[in-house]
Design a protein around this motif. Structure first.
Motif, PDB file in Angstrom:
ATOM      1  N   TYR A  17      35.887  58.265  61.944  1.00  0.00           N
ATOM      2  CA  TYR A  17      36.546  57.136  61.304  1.00  0.00           C
ATOM      3  C   TYR A  17      37.750  57.637  60.510  1.00  0.00           C
ATOM      4  O   TYR A  17      37.634  58.569  59.711  1.00  0.00           O
ATOM      5  CB  TYR A  17      35.559  56.412  60.387  1.00  0.00           C
ATOM      6  CG  TYR A  17      34.581  55.565  61.158  1.00  0.00           C
ATOM      7  CD1 TYR A  17      33.561  56.159  61.895  1.00  0.00           C
ATOM      8  CD2 TYR A  17      34.687  54.184  61.180  1.00  0.00           C
ATOM      9  CE1 TYR A  17      32.671  55.394  62.632  1.00  0.00           C
ATOM     10  CE2 TYR A  17      33.799  53.400  61.910  1.00  0.00           C
ATOM     11  CZ  TYR A  17      32.801  54.022  62.641  1.00  0.00           C
ATOM     12  OH  TYR A  17      31.923  53.261  63.376  1.00  0.00           O
ATOM     13  N   ARG A  40      38.673  53.922  64.345  1.00  0.00           N
ATOM     14  CA  ARG A  40      37.635  54.870  64.754  1.00  0.00           C
ATOM     15  C   ARG A  40      37.900  55.340  66.174  1.00  0.00           C
ATOM     16  O   ARG A  40      38.542  54.636  66.964  1.00  0.00           O
ATOM     17  CB  ARG A  40      36.248  54.247  64.636  1.00  0.00           C
ATOM     18  CG  ARG A  40      35.949  53.140  65.641  1.00  0.00           C
ATOM     19  CD  ARG A  40      34.568  52.556  65.379  1.00  0.00           C
ATOM     20  NE  ARG A  40      34.203  51.561  66.382  1.00  0.00           N
ATOM     21  CZ  ARG A  40      33.071  50.884  66.376  1.00  0.00           C
ATOM     22  NH1 ARG A  40      32.179  51.070  65.395  1.00  0.00           N
ATOM     23  NH2 ARG A  40      32.807  50.002  67.322  1.00  0.00           N
ATOM     24  N   TRP A  69      41.226  50.925  58.628  1.00  0.00           N
ATOM     25  CA  TRP A  69      40.289  51.880  59.212  1.00  0.00           C
ATOM     26  C   TRP A  69      40.345  51.744  60.727  1.00  0.00           C
ATOM     27  O   TRP A  69      40.353  50.628  61.259  1.00  0.00           O
ATOM     28  CB  TRP A  69      38.873  51.605  58.730  1.00  0.00           C
ATOM     29  CG  TRP A  69      38.628  51.957  57.306  1.00  0.00           C
ATOM     30  CD1 TRP A  69      38.696  51.129  56.221  1.00  0.00           C
ATOM     31  CD2 TRP A  69      38.262  53.238  56.791  1.00  0.00           C
ATOM     32  NE1 TRP A  69      38.409  51.823  55.072  1.00  0.00           N
ATOM     33  CE2 TRP A  69      38.136  53.125  55.396  1.00  0.00           C
ATOM     34  CE3 TRP A  69      38.032  54.494  57.363  1.00  0.00           C
ATOM     35  CZ2 TRP A  69      37.786  54.194  54.566  1.00  0.00           C
ATOM     36  CZ3 TRP A  69      37.685  55.549  56.555  1.00  0.00           C
ATOM     37  CH2 TRP A  69      37.563  55.403  55.168  1.00  0.00           C
ATOM     38  N   ASP A 103      28.355  52.787  67.140  1.00  0.00           N
ATOM     39  CA  ASP A 103      29.278  52.975  66.018  1.00  0.00           C
ATOM     40  C   ASP A 103      29.580  54.453  65.766  1.00  0.00           C
ATOM     41  O   ASP A 103      30.414  54.774  64.910  1.00  0.00           O
ATOM     42  CB  ASP A 103      28.686  52.357  64.748  1.00  0.00           C
ATOM     43  CG  ASP A 103      28.538  50.852  64.852  1.00  0.00           C
ATOM     44  OD1 ASP A 103      27.491  50.327  64.405  1.00  0.00           O
ATOM     45  OD2 ASP A 103      29.457  50.200  65.382  1.00  0.00           O
ATOM     46  N   ARG A 119      41.403  55.530  70.274  1.00  0.00           N
ATOM     47  CA  ARG A 119      41.245  55.104  68.894  1.00  0.00           C
ATOM     48  C   ARG A 119      41.299  53.580  68.847  1.00  0.00           C
ATOM     49  O   ARG A 119      42.165  52.961  69.469  1.00  0.00           O
ATOM     50  CB  ARG A 119      42.345  55.710  68.028  1.00  0.00           C
ATOM     51  CG  ARG A 119      42.122  55.571  66.547  1.00  0.00           C
ATOM     52  CD  ARG A 119      43.088  56.442  65.774  1.00  0.00           C
ATOM     53  NE  ARG A 119      42.885  57.867  66.069  1.00  0.00           N
ATOM     54  CZ  ARG A 119      43.460  58.855  65.386  1.00  0.00           C
ATOM     55  NH1 ARG A 119      44.259  58.559  64.362  1.00  0.00           N
ATOM     56  NH2 ARG A 119      43.246  60.097  65.723  1.00  0.00           N
TER      57      ARG A 119
END
Length: 125
Positions: A93, A37, A35, A89, A44
């Motif tokens: 994603y 994000r 993963w 956050d 990224r």
């Protein structure tokens, strides 16, 4: 190969969320799944990775303890559980996969050949 990410949404700070990445189109033995994000205006960044044939996991140090990557081989699905979410956050994603990975390369976006479309996570404070 298709990677389909889902599970994003709008949550409050302190909430939890679980993202899913359904992989299809080939067998993934020997692969690493990850993963990443990307927040608005930022590059990224790596979040977590897991080996398809083992339980070895890798995390961005700043997220270790709050984020947990896991997998269900029978469902060809990789998960990202995110706890105690913060406004920082907030990002899109992406799940990613590769057959070619070596020690130290899990953290680099260029390692990964397959990418999903991304799922938006928005954390409001």
């Amino acid at each position: 190969v298709q990677l389909q990410a889902s599970g994003g949404g709008v949550v409050q700070a302190g909430d939890s969320l679980r993202l899913s990445c359904l992989a299809s189109g080939r067998t993934f033995d020997g692969h690493a799944m990850a993963w990443f994000r990307q927040a608005p205006g930022k590059e990224r960044e790596f979040v977590a990775a897991i080996r398809w044939n083992s339980f070895n996991t890798y995390y961005a140090e700043s997220l270790r303890g709050r984020f947990t990557i896991s997998k269900d081989n029978a469902k060809n699905t990789v998960y990202l559980r995110m706890d105690n979410l913060e406004s920082l956050d907030t990002a899109v994603y992406y799940c990613a996969g590769t057959a070619n990975v070596y020690s130290g390369s899990y953290y680099q976006a260029t390692t990964y050949a397959y990418w999903g479309q991304g799922t938006q996570v928005t954390v409001s404070s």
